[in-house]
Scaffold this motif. Structure first.
Motif, PDB file in Angstrom:
ATOM      1  N   LEU B 335       0.928  -1.210  -0.030  1.00 53.42           N
ATOM      2  CA  LEU B 335      -0.050  -0.082   0.042  1.00 53.42           C
ATOM      3  C   LEU B 335       0.784   1.203  -0.097  1.00 53.42           C
ATOM      4  N   VAL B 336       0.600   2.058  -1.068  1.00 51.30           N
ATOM      5  CA  VAL B 336       1.452   3.326  -0.958  1.00 51.30           C
ATOM      6  C   VAL B 336       0.353   4.443  -0.360  1.00 51.30           C
ATOM      7  N   PRO B 337       0.706   4.824   0.855  1.00 51.93           N
ATOM      8  CA  PRO B 337      -0.329   5.767   1.642  1.00 51.93           C
ATOM      9  C   PRO B 337      -0.227   7.095   1.007  1.00 51.93           C
ATOM     10  N   ALA B 338      -1.565   7.790   1.055  1.00 49.55           N
ATOM     11  CA  ALA B 338      -1.636   9.062   0.698  1.00 49.55           C
ATOM     12  C   ALA B 338      -1.131   9.913   2.222  1.00 49.55           C
ATOM     13  N   ASP B 339      -0.915  11.247   1.664  1.00 50.57           N
ATOM     14  CA  ASP B 339      -0.483  12.063   2.895  1.00 50.57           C
ATOM     15  C   ASP B 339      -1.742  12.561   3.606  1.00 50.57           C
ATOM     16  N   SER B 340      -2.184  11.833   4.632  1.00 47.44           N
ATOM     17  CA  SER B 340      -3.373  12.204   5.225  1.00 47.44           C
ATOM     18  C   SER B 340      -3.564  13.610   5.662  1.00 47.44           C
ATOM     19  N   GLY B 341      -2.538  14.171   6.250  1.00 45.43           N
ATOM     20  CA  GLY B 341      -2.493  15.503   6.605  1.00 45.43           C
ATOM     21  C   GLY B 341      -2.825  16.552   5.678  1.00 45.43           C
ATOM     22  N   ALA B 342      -2.653  16.227   4.155  1.00 45.61           N
ATOM     23  CA  ALA B 342      -3.144  16.880   3.029  1.00 45.61           C
ATOM     24  C   ALA B 342      -4.648  17.000   2.725  1.00 45.61           C
ATOM     25  N   SER B 343      -5.332  16.039   3.263  1.00 42.23           N
ATOM     26  CA  SER B 343      -6.650  15.695   2.887  1.00 42.23           C
ATOM     27  C   SER B 343      -7.530  16.860   3.228  1.00 42.23           C
ATOM     28  N   GLN B 344      -8.517  17.472   2.490  1.00 42.14           N
ATOM     29  CA  GLN B 344      -9.445  18.385   2.765  1.00 42.14           C
ATOM     30  C   GLN B 344     -10.584  17.741   3.362  1.00 42.14           C
ATOM     31  N   SER B 345     -11.128  18.616   4.491  1.00 42.40           N
ATOM     32  CA  SER B 345     -12.367  18.549   4.889  1.00 42.40           C
ATOM     33  C   SER B 345     -12.813  19.670   6.087  1.00 42.40           C
ATOM     34  N   ALA B 346     -14.097  19.609   5.911  1.00 37.93           N
ATOM     35  CA  ALA B 346     -14.490  20.795   7.149  1.00 37.93           C
ATOM     36  C   ALA B 346     -14.612  19.928   8.258  1.00 37.93           C
ATOM     37  N   ASN B 371      -4.506  29.820   8.288  1.00 35.29           N
ATOM     38  CA  ASN B 371      -5.290  29.799   6.968  1.00 35.29           C
ATOM     39  C   ASN B 371      -6.561  28.938   7.263  1.00 35.29           C
ATOM     40  N   VAL B 372      -7.099  28.793   8.327  1.00 35.12           N
ATOM     41  CA  VAL B 372      -8.334  27.909   8.479  1.00 35.12           C
ATOM     42  C   VAL B 372      -9.546  29.012   8.610  1.00 35.12           C
ATOM     43  N   SER B 373     -10.320  28.961   7.931  1.00 36.74           N
ATOM     44  CA  SER B 373     -11.539  29.946   8.123  1.00 36.74           C
ATOM     45  C   SER B 373     -12.797  29.311   8.429  1.00 36.74           C
ATOM     46  N   ILE B 374     -13.517  30.146   9.295  1.00 35.92           N
ATOM     47  CA  ILE B 374     -14.653  29.528  10.197  1.00 35.92           C
ATOM     48  C   ILE B 374     -15.784  29.780   9.459  1.00 35.92           C
ATOM     49  N   GLU B 375     -16.843  28.746   9.433  1.00 44.25           N
ATOM     50  CA  GLU B 375     -18.206  28.605   8.895  1.00 44.25           C
ATOM     51  C   GLU B 375     -19.073  29.147   9.751  1.00 44.25           C
ATOM     52  N   SER B 376     -19.054  28.393  10.994  1.00 37.15           N
ATOM     53  CA  SER B 376     -19.964  28.899  12.176  1.00 37.15           C
ATOM     54  C   SER B 376     -19.249  28.574  13.505  1.00 37.15           C
ATOM     55  N   MET B 377     -20.069  29.305  14.339  1.00 34.68           N
ATOM     56  CA  MET B 377     -19.567  29.460  15.735  1.00 34.68           C
ATOM     57  C   MET B 377     -20.555  29.374  16.611  1.00 34.68           C
ATOM     58  N   GLU B 396     -13.648  23.924   4.184  1.00 31.71           N
ATOM     59  CA  GLU B 396     -12.745  22.890   4.076  1.00 31.71           C
ATOM     60  C   GLU B 396     -11.158  23.370   3.898  1.00 31.71           C
ATOM     61  N   SER B 397     -10.647  22.567   4.785  1.00 27.67           N
ATOM     62  CA  SER B 397      -9.303  23.217   5.021  1.00 27.67           C
ATOM     63  C   SER B 397      -8.375  21.687   5.156  1.00 27.67           C
ATOM     64  N   PRO B 398      -7.111  22.022   4.940  1.00 25.92           N
ATOM     65  CA  PRO B 398      -6.290  20.777   4.894  1.00 25.92           C
ATOM     66  C   PRO B 398      -5.988  20.207   6.518  1.00 25.92           C
ATOM     67  N   PRO B 423     -13.708  15.411  11.964  1.00 27.22           N
ATOM     68  CA  PRO B 423     -13.927  16.051  10.737  1.00 27.22           C
ATOM     69  C   PRO B 423     -15.351  15.813  10.226  1.00 27.22           C
ATOM     70  N   MET B 424     -16.016  16.494   9.403  1.00 26.43           N
ATOM     71  CA  MET B 424     -17.194  16.416   8.688  1.00 26.43           C
ATOM     72  C   MET B 424     -17.159  15.559   7.318  1.00 26.43           C
ATOM     73  N   GLU B 425     -17.917  14.283   7.572  1.00 23.57           N
ATOM     74  CA  GLU B 425     -17.750  13.321   6.231  1.00 23.57           C
ATOM     75  C   GLU B 425     -18.954  13.885   5.413  1.00 23.57           C
ATOM     76  N   ALA B 426     -18.393  14.147   4.154  1.00 23.02           N
ATOM     77  CA  ALA B 426     -19.271  14.467   3.120  1.00 23.02           C
ATOM     78  C   ALA B 426     -20.085  13.385   2.718  1.00 23.02           C
ATOM     79  N   ALA B 427     -21.356  13.306   2.897  1.00 20.42           N
ATOM     80  CA  ALA B 427     -22.316  12.026   2.524  1.00 20.42           C
ATOM     81  C   ALA B 427     -22.016  10.936   2.809  1.00 20.42           C
TER      82      ALA B 427
END
Lengths: 427, 427
Positions: B335-346, B371-377, B396-398, B423-427
């Motif tokens: 298995l070649v792992p992805a750089d999970s730190g780079a994955s984008q999510s809210a 560079n992380v911006s906030i959608e709601s608080m 969405e942020s890395p 993380p917020m899982e899309a769908a």
């Protein structure tokens, strides 16, 4: 690697094209899974000169020639319960070729006989694509959920109907209007009768029932009702009661026999079947002590159906064994039907009545005489002398009691149109 | 009918008992499906004198003796990634016996090597029961959803965690209290670490990932986080935002490699995974062009797990072929792992802070710097000088950006306890 599997494909519509594309674009991966090469050696199409978005060689116009080709497996994607499709499947099995088909109509009618023919000749007859497209429900019933038997299988098996019902709910529009749109968008056929009348669901249910209960596919012992009479009002009322209307195919083992039926049902909101939206399919299997299992996904269209066909081809390439319906075809029992009229359910009922004094008393009287008791009622809109809708939910009652009451009510001169009754599906 | 299949069963706990009961109570139906007899010829148990609610003959105390018995197939239900279970599986495969196992830990660690051993000796090594109990997800990934490849598989694979999270939501109680109850009711082990820490989900995900992507099972390249730190507050806030918290195992093919991770996730309410309640399991498979498919049902317990074991036994009786992980084991790639730190999510974030002036400005400053911006608080409750909760949802942020910001925030003297990020899982 052993010798390649030679594949012939009859019918080059959406699904046929999808199979050819998948076998070509994912050739290496699929051959690794199959443990051997996968070669398309012959293809037949009604119109060989039609422009297509993929390459295909050796195009024939006579599908029956495929049964005499050097293919190991013939993929039948012509459709129809008789005619060329049936001839091709029979000739292929007689000539020592495995068959993969998406033809629910053919198998619902001739499944037992064709399975016997396949098994006599030590051949596979595989049909994952015939039911619920990409959802592997055929394999699951045939091979996975077998240890504790199956008590019931219920499914949303027709994407066209589910699309129409979902659209009616979302937009509040009527059946005819939404159907027209669905035809324009390609979600419904030009002749939609087989879909919206429930016939397509019936074919699929007959196959699921055979797999679940070890009986011969049986269309004769099945009550089939479509969605043509469902109104925007019904869907709105369902929502008020916390339900959604879905066209279900239900096959259930009862003490008296097997109850097979296709009809619109009120499904409680937020249950898995209620959440199957748009053109998707969903199937619930009650597998005895093992509990209930739910499967959903795309039930039609190029890629999902091709996915099922390709899986069957790869199984055959691997040398898969096993009887067509899970048990030797000769041992498939004739289906003993349950008396579906005796089955108990709560019912949603809608009456279009003249808003005149005494109409509610008359309806209530007929229900009471048939021993049907009412759990709740809505009478909305007041327009003296004009038709209004009365909606009722009954307590659990035998189906024939409700039918009898409705017959009496329909005969009243205060009642307009045929009363509508829809069973509430528990869970 | 050909000669019967001789079965040896190692381990007579809940599942072993369930297998013996199913093979005996449904003997005729299962033999019809198998096309031959199914005979249990030897059974081993740690305590052969224990009272059981079923009959069993020839009880041994040494499981390794089964590898030298005259059985055709050895069913390993002992568990554990090393020790007796591993010795038994190896010895059985070396002695020409097929193996059926429910042992996810063993296969997650030694799956490729054991599959090679099985395939070298032309034997089956089947493990449907190792993942999601009665849901046939192993067979589905190995044989059904193969035509268009798999982009991602995500699942609720541990019933204990899902039971605890569901109970926390329903009752509003805290993690520790609900865990204690779950242990009393038998939904959680006396030592719950493997379940609640995510390790059990990781074992199962490693197997699903191998089946989906043709890689060797790989636990090393997997980020694993459990549910111990989830609070009743988190679940309450999730609900306010229209989400539910679920422990997910997610394996995804990315351009860089395969991203495998186990962690609590915010799943949007009313999506199929969000609706998996209590001790149930659910798996979503994104099968390329064929679309997404969802499978749910009981993932553990006597009958569901026995159902999977029995299905594997019957497949072997039929003479099923095919490599253990769908492709020849020797061809399973590292298995070649992805750089999970780079994955984008809210992300959902919760901070326990002292309610003093400037705390929000400090948090916002760190997020902005990363560079992380906030959608709601939401900042709820006011208790000057006391800790209060601040909850934020990011755009969405890395992942590594959010992690960096949280590290800086955690170092503040105004922040109590470790900040929580989900993380917020899309769908």
């Amino acid at each position: 690697m052993s010798v390649p599997l030679k594949i012939a494909i009859a019918g080059l519509g959406t699904v046929g094209g999808g199979v050819i594309k998948a076998l070509s674009s994912r050739k290496k991966a699929l051959e690794a899974q199959a443990g051997r090469g996968l070669e398309v050696v012959a293809v037949s199409a009604r119109d060989p000169r039609k422009k297509r978005d993929f390459e295909v060689q050796g195009l024939l116009t006579d599908p029956l020639a495929l049964a005499k080709s050097d293919a190991d497996v013939v993929v039948e994607l012509i459709g129809g319960e008789e005619g060329v499709a049936r001839q091709l499947v029979e000739a292929s099995l007689e000539n020592g070729k495995h068959v993969v088909t998406a033809n629910k109509a053919l198998l619902a009618k001739h499944g037992k006989r064709l399975a016997e023919l396949a098994e006599k000749n030590n051949l596979q007859l595989k049909f994952e694509a015939a039911v619920a497209g990409g959802i592997p429900i055929v394999t699951t019933l045939r091979e996975a959920l077998i240890a504790h038997g199956v008590d019931a299988v219920k499914g949303i098996l027709n994407g066209t109907c589910n699309y129409i019902l979902t659209e009616m709910e979302v937009t509040g529009r009527g059946f005819a209007e939404v159907l027209k749109d669905a035809q324009r968008l390609g979600y419904a056929e030009a002749d939609p009768a087989l879909d919206i009348g429930g016939g397509d669901t019936a074919h699929k249910l007959a196959l699921l029932s055979a797999l679940a209960f070890g009986t011969a596919p049986d269309l004769a012992n099945m009550k089939v009702e479509g969605i043509e009479h469902i109104t925007a009002d019904d869907i709105g009322f369902a929502s008020e009661f916390g339900f959604r209307i879905k066209l279900l195919g239900v096959a259930r083992q009862t003490a008296q026999g097997i109850d097979q039926r296709v009809h619109p049902a009120m499904v409680r909101a937020r249950t898995p079947l209620a959440n199957v939206d748009g053109a998707a399919n969903g199937v619930m299997v009650d597998a005895g002590e093992a509990g209930s299992f739910f499967f959903s996904g795309r039930g039609a269209g190029e890629a999902p159906t091709a996915s099922a066909v390709v899986a069957d081809i790869v199984e055959i390439a691997r040398g898969s064994f096993g009887p067509v319906f899970g048990r030797p075809a000769a041992s498939l029992r004739p289906l003993v039907p349950a008396d579906s009229g005796a089955s108990q359910s709560a019912y949603y009922m809608r009456f279009e009545v003249l808003d005149v004094p005494g109409v509610l008393a008359e309806i209530a009287g007929h229900l009471s005489k048939a021993n049907v008791s009412i759990e709740s009622m809505i009478q909305r809109g007041r327009a003296p002398g004009e038709p209004v809708a009365i909606v009722m939910i009954t307590h659990e009652s035998p189906q024939h009691a409700v039918e009898n009451a409705l017959k009496a009510i329909a005969a009243s001169d205060k009642v307009r149109a045929r009363p509508c009754m829809i069973p509430m599906e528990a869970a």
